[in-house]
Motif scaffolding. Sequence first.
Motif, PDB file in Angstrom:
ATOM      1  N   ASN A 255       0.801  -1.217   0.000  1.00 50.57           N
ATOM      2  CA  ASN A 255       0.000   0.000   0.000  1.00 50.57           C
ATOM      3  C   ASN A 255       0.831   1.263   0.000  1.00 50.57           C
ATOM      4  N   ASN A 256       1.814   1.315   0.884  1.00 45.21           N
ATOM      5  CA  ASN A 256       2.537   2.554   1.077  1.00 45.21           C
ATOM      6  C   ASN A 256       3.717   2.663   0.133  1.00 45.21           C
ATOM      7  N   ILE A 257       3.536   3.455  -0.915  1.00 45.79           N
ATOM      8  CA  ILE A 257       4.570   3.543  -1.932  1.00 45.79           C
ATOM      9  C   ILE A 257       5.778   4.332  -1.428  1.00 45.79           C
ATOM     10  N   GLU A 258       5.555   5.189  -0.427  1.00 45.65           N
ATOM     11  CA  GLU A 258       6.642   6.023   0.088  1.00 45.65           C
ATOM     12  C   GLU A 258       7.815   5.195   0.614  1.00 45.65           C
ATOM     13  N   ILE A 259       7.515   4.075   1.249  1.00 45.59           N
ATOM     14  CA  ILE A 259       8.595   3.322   1.882  1.00 45.59           C
ATOM     15  C   ILE A 259       9.304   2.383   0.909  1.00 45.59           C
ATOM     16  N   LEU A 260       8.938   2.485  -0.360  1.00 47.18           N
ATOM     17  CA  LEU A 260       9.559   1.572  -1.312  1.00 47.18           C
ATOM     18  C   LEU A 260      11.016   1.924  -1.494  1.00 47.18           C
ATOM     19  N   ASN A 261      11.770   0.941  -1.922  1.00 46.25           N
ATOM     20  CA  ASN A 261      13.184   1.132  -2.265  1.00 46.25           C
ATOM     21  C   ASN A 261      14.101   1.330  -1.070  1.00 46.25           C
ATOM     22  N   ASN A 262      13.544   1.429   0.134  1.00 45.15           N
ATOM     23  CA  ASN A 262      14.466   1.634   1.249  1.00 45.15           C
ATOM     24  C   ASN A 262      14.861   0.285   1.873  1.00 45.15           C
ATOM     25  N   GLU A 263      15.651   0.362   2.921  1.00 45.73           N
ATOM     26  CA  GLU A 263      16.166  -0.857   3.532  1.00 45.73           C
ATOM     27  C   GLU A 263      15.038  -1.736   4.061  1.00 45.73           C
ATOM     28  N   GLU A 264      13.988  -1.048   4.530  1.00 51.56           N
ATOM     29  CA  GLU A 264      12.824  -1.742   5.067  1.00 51.56           C
ATOM     30  C   GLU A 264      12.332  -2.813   4.092  1.00 51.56           C
ATOM     31  N   ALA A 265      12.260  -2.404   2.839  1.00 56.89           N
ATOM     32  CA  ALA A 265      11.747  -3.302   1.814  1.00 56.89           C
ATOM     33  C   ALA A 265      12.594  -4.558   1.717  1.00 56.89           C
ATOM     34  N   MET A 266      13.885  -4.373   1.891  1.00 58.08           N
ATOM     35  CA  MET A 266      14.811  -5.494   1.808  1.00 58.08           C
ATOM     36  C   MET A 266      14.433  -6.600   2.788  1.00 58.08           C
ATOM     37  N   LYS A 267      13.943  -6.166   3.969  1.00 66.35           N
ATOM     38  CA  LYS A 267      13.550  -7.141   4.996  1.00 66.35           C
ATOM     39  C   LYS A 267      12.465  -8.079   4.481  1.00 66.35           C
ATOM     40  N   TRP A 268      11.486  -7.475   3.823  1.00 66.81           N
ATOM     41  CA  TRP A 268      10.377  -8.297   3.331  1.00 66.81           C
ATOM     42  C   TRP A 268      10.834  -9.253   2.254  1.00 66.81           C
ATOM     43  N   VAL A 269      11.710  -8.734   1.397  1.00 68.28           N
ATOM     44  CA  VAL A 269      12.208  -9.592   0.323  1.00 68.28           C
ATOM     45  C   VAL A 269      12.868 -10.823   0.933  1.00 68.28           C
ATOM     46  N   GLY A 270      13.625 -10.589   2.007  1.00 72.76           N
ATOM     47  CA  GLY A 270      14.301 -11.699   2.652  1.00 72.76           C
ATOM     48  C   GLY A 270      13.320 -12.675   3.283  1.00 72.76           C
ATOM     49  N   LYS A 271      12.231 -12.115   3.819  1.00 68.83           N
ATOM     50  CA  LYS A 271      11.271 -12.958   4.539  1.00 68.83           C
ATOM     51  C   LYS A 271      10.446 -13.841   3.624  1.00 68.83           C
ATOM     52  N   CYS A 272      10.109 -13.312   2.465  1.00 65.54           N
ATOM     53  CA  CYS A 272       9.129 -13.999   1.607  1.00 65.54           C
ATOM     54  C   CYS A 272       9.628 -15.389   1.216  1.00 65.54           C
ATOM     55  N   PRO A 273       8.904 -16.437   1.614  1.00 67.66           N
ATOM     56  CA  PRO A 273       9.395 -17.793   1.386  1.00 67.66           C
ATOM     57  C   PRO A 273       9.402 -18.192  -0.094  1.00 67.66           C
ATOM     58  N   THR A 274       8.541 -17.576  -0.886  1.00 69.87           N
ATOM     59  CA  THR A 274       8.463 -17.992  -2.296  1.00 69.87           C
ATOM     60  C   THR A 274       9.138 -16.990  -3.221  1.00 69.87           C
ATOM     61  N   LYS A 275       9.671 -15.913  -2.636  1.00 69.82           N
ATOM     62  CA  LYS A 275      10.298 -14.848  -3.432  1.00 69.82           C
ATOM     63  C   LYS A 275       9.316 -14.174  -4.389  1.00 69.82           C
TER      64      LYS A 275
END
Lengths: 191, 267
Positions: free
Chosen positions: B241-261
């Motif tokens: 939803n929140n496009i503002e937080i895209l591209n930052n380090e925060e996003a990296m966390k989710w990428v790491g978490k997602c089991p199916t990528k």
Amino acid sequence: MELILLFISFVIVNNFVLSQFLGVCPFLGVSKKIDAAFSMGLAVTFVMSITAVASWAVNNFVLKRFGLEILEYVVFILVIASLVQLVEMFVKKVSPPLYRALGIYLPLITTNCAILGLALLISLKEYNFLQGLVMGIGGGIGFTLALVLMAGIREELEAADIPEPMKGAGITLIIAGIMALGFSGFAGLIK
Amino acid sequence: MSSLIISILTMGVIAAFFAYGLSIAQKKFRVEEDPKIDEVEKALPGANCGGCGFPGCRAMAESIVAGKSKPDGCPVGGQETANAIGKILGLKVEKSERKVAVLMCRGTDEAAKIKADYRGIETCYAATIVQKGNKSCSYGCLGYGDCVLACNFNAIEIGKEGIPVIDREKCTGCGMCVKACPKHLLELHPISRKFFVFCKSLDNGKTSRANCKNACIGCKICIKGANNEEIVVENNLSKINNIEILNNEEAMKWVGKCPTKAIGFLE
């Protein structure tokens, strides 16, 4: 009386689109929205009425006098193309809103076979001036009727659950066929 | 012979009559049009692609001059065209970011399972009509390349993995591929945005996982740790939803978490 019969004949019984299958292209192309269909119908009615008069005049005063009936097709196309141009300029000057409403449909009418068919029918049936005019107006109104009916049905169709392969042109042609069948029921009304 | 001459003469006279009539009418019914329309039309790319929603560049130019559309309304011309039009009209043009098409699916040949052997017409549209295509996942990219055909700028090709690869330099954001995709997998996004959920499957987790290795299975792992409603799971599908937080380090966390990528960055 005869003129009234002629009028009804070309609105319903000999409807240009549904009984004579002339002008099917705009019938399928411009029948998505009722507004657009009505505008197109008006433009066609307008051009048909003028064409009926002009082609009758050219046919009787020029072509028949010089025995040049073979040139009918070429001359009629010339007449129609010029008239449409003239009408377009006139409408653009006098009523810009109408010009915008008619939009692309006006130039498209130049190549509409219903108009050429009308001109040729008038010469074929040897109608007089008044008969030709009534036929032009009647034909145009009949065209508008067919177009608006079709547009109404197609607007309803937007919400209908149509089988995937029949969407678009398929279902439209089927409906056109059914409508033509319906209109063939009027066939015995007037000879 | 005489009939030949008569017909030529008659035709000539009739044609001349109408030509004369038209030329008089042309003068009499002349309508002054804003010369700016012509200038703006010249500044537009002239591809008549319809990407702006108007039937052609002329209609778009009329709309811009009338003030109904913004000078940067042409998705193909981009910033340069917008500036040129702004100059003609004396308007300041705000910088608008270029949008490019992004494929919202990672159902490559390797990842997605095939449910049937399709030997029909090789277009996505035709394949979709038959049981929603030959892939097990009914939401996934079929890779027959309807988008490649739709693209007027040669910006899309089917990659080695069997799904379209978009050249982000060549893509003009005209949106023709978005319309062409029967699965609605292509979307236009600002070029700076690189972080997406690359899946459109609304099937439940079990089915999605069985159908495709890279599918979003709605496991909700991505939600944990993310406060607010930056990322939500709706209909078994993760949604940012929140496009503002895209591209930052925060996003990296989710990428790491997602089991199916399914959540990831564009390469």
